[in-house]
Design a protein around this motif. Structure first.
Motif, short mmCIF file in Angstrom:
data_model
loop_
_atom_site.label_atom_id
_atom_site.label_comp_id
_atom_site.label_asym_id
_atom_site.label_seq_id
_atom_site.Cartn_x
_atom_site.Cartn_y
_atom_site.Cartn_z
N GLN A 171 31.25 -26.44 -27.45
CA GLN A 171 31.03 -27.37 -26.34
C GLN A 171 29.93 -28.36 -26.64
O GLN A 171 28.83 -27.98 -27.09
CB GLN A 171 30.69 -26.60 -25.05
CG GLN A 171 31.91 -26.02 -24.38
CD GLN A 171 31.71 -25.89 -22.87
OE1 GLN A 171 31.51 -24.78 -22.39
NE2 GLN A 171 31.73 -27.00 -22.16
N SER B 225 29.46 -31.64 -16.75
CA SER B 225 28.49 -31.15 -15.76
C SER B 225 27.13 -30.90 -16.40
O SER B 225 26.10 -31.42 -15.96
CB SER B 225 29.00 -29.85 -15.11
OG SER B 225 30.21 -30.08 -14.45
N ASP B 226 27.13 -30.12 -17.48
CA ASP B 226 25.86 -29.86 -18.16
C ASP B 226 25.36 -31.09 -18.90
O ASP B 226 24.16 -31.33 -19.01
CB ASP B 226 26.01 -28.67 -19.12
CG ASP B 226 26.00 -27.34 -18.37
OD1 ASP B 226 26.99 -26.61 -18.45
OD2 ASP B 226 25.00 -27.05 -17.68
O1 LIG Z 1 29.46 -28.63 -18.32
C1 LIG Z 1 30.65 -28.62 -17.96
O2 LIG Z 1 31.25 -29.56 -17.36
C2 LIG Z 1 31.39 -27.40 -18.25
O3 LIG Z 1 31.20 -26.76 -19.27
C3 LIG Z 1 32.23 -26.88 -17.14
C4 LIG Z 1 31.24 -26.24 -16.19
O4 LIG Z 1 30.76 -25.04 -16.81
C5 LIG Z 1 31.80 -25.82 -14.85
O5 LIG Z 1 30.84 -26.21 -13.94
C6 LIG Z 1 33.10 -26.48 -14.42
O6 LIG Z 1 32.81 -27.78 -14.00
#
Ligand SMILES: O=C(O)C(=O)C[C@H](O)[C@@H](O)CO
Length: 269
Positions: free
Chosen positions: A155, A182-183
């Motif tokens: 990721q 999201s992150d």
């Molecule tokens: O950062 C993100 O976007 C993800 O990895 C998915 C999240 O973990 C989760 O909040 C789904 O939106």
């Protein structure tokens, strides 16, 4: 005489056979084999079993892999972190496709690859006789070709990772990148703003870098317009929803639908 077994294709194989079509995925986060099977039967191409933010552990992931095994959707499993021991355990229980969160550098990606490979090229502990991964040594020659039976997706979900995305995409053994807006937004100072222009630009940059390196890039995009934008930009796979989110929103909408009819308001607590 044991039944000679072959393992299902990996997510790397699925991506290679996609012929340019973006593979559509869904999350299963309820920790339930029932919802996992319902999601797997939706017609999606892949399912992400989350053990980072969801109440999932080794046993619940195993039960969900069993529940999904009859369906064509390819299961990916997200461990809580790219830990060597966790990677060994999830691979040994038969998770063939791992999606590792929070990978910020090529060096971290290389460590994850080593954790997924047996010596001498890696440090994965040998337990195939005890493990579902090899179907308890019913998969002929498993040890010698274990790497062919697994895929690794890492990721990209921090500003640091985007800065290093070209090097991460080029790491031998990394089969795909998955951008987590999201992150990523949080790390860029835009917490909760996955569609912020600067976040979108960082996602697009990651897609471009992956394509340039020949490494498929996926994105998490629950907003349909975002998903369409990223597919148009060349994303090879997109996660477009999650079991728990769909259940929450649909139950709310159903209650709201009848709250007016029944003359009441949605209960609050
Ligand atoms: O950062 C993100 O976007 C993800 O990895 C998915 C999240 O973990 C989760 O909040 C789904 O939106």
């Amino acid at each position: 005489m044991p039944v000679p077994l072959t393992l299902p294709p990996t997510f790397r194989d699925r991506l290679a056979e996609a012929d340019g079509r973006a593979l559509i995925g869904l999350w299963t986060c309820a920790g339930s084999p029932v919802t996992a099977e319902i999601v797997a039967g939706s017609g999606c191409d892949w399912v992400l079993l989350d053990a980072e933010h969801s109440p999932n552990g080794l046993e619940s992931v195993l039960a969900q892999l069993h529940a999904m095994s009859a369906y064509p959707a390819t299961p990916l499993v997200r461990p809580p972190f790219g830990d060597t021991v966790l990677i060994k355990q999830f691979l040994d229980l038969g998770a063939q496709n791992l999606l590792i969160p929070m990978v910020d550098s090529a060096e971290q990606a290389e460590q994850i690859v080593r954790a997924a490979r047996y010596p001498l090229g890696g440090v994965r502990g040998v337990g195939s006789a005890l493990a579902r991964s090899a179907r308890w040594n019913r998969v002929d020659g498993y040890l010698g070709r274990a790497s062919e039976t697994i895929s690794l997706t890492v990721q990209i979900e921090s500003a640091a990772a985007v800065q290093d995305v070209e090097r991460i995409a080029a790491v031998d053994g990394v089969d795909a990148l998955f951008v987590g807006p999201s992150d990523l937004a949080a790390s860029m100072g835009h917490l909760g703003q996955q569609s912020h222009p600067e976040v979108v630009d960082a996602v697009l940059r990651s897609i471009e870098a992956g394509r340039a390196a020949g490494t498929p890039v996926g994105v998490n995009a629950f907003v349909p317009a975002d998903a369409e934008r990223y597919i148009a930009a060349g994303a090879s796979f997109v996660a477009v929803g999650a079991d728990v989110a769909i259940l929450a929103r649909q139950t709310e909408a159903l209650v709201d639908r009848f709250a007016g009819v029944a003359g009441g308001e949605r209960s609050s607590y």
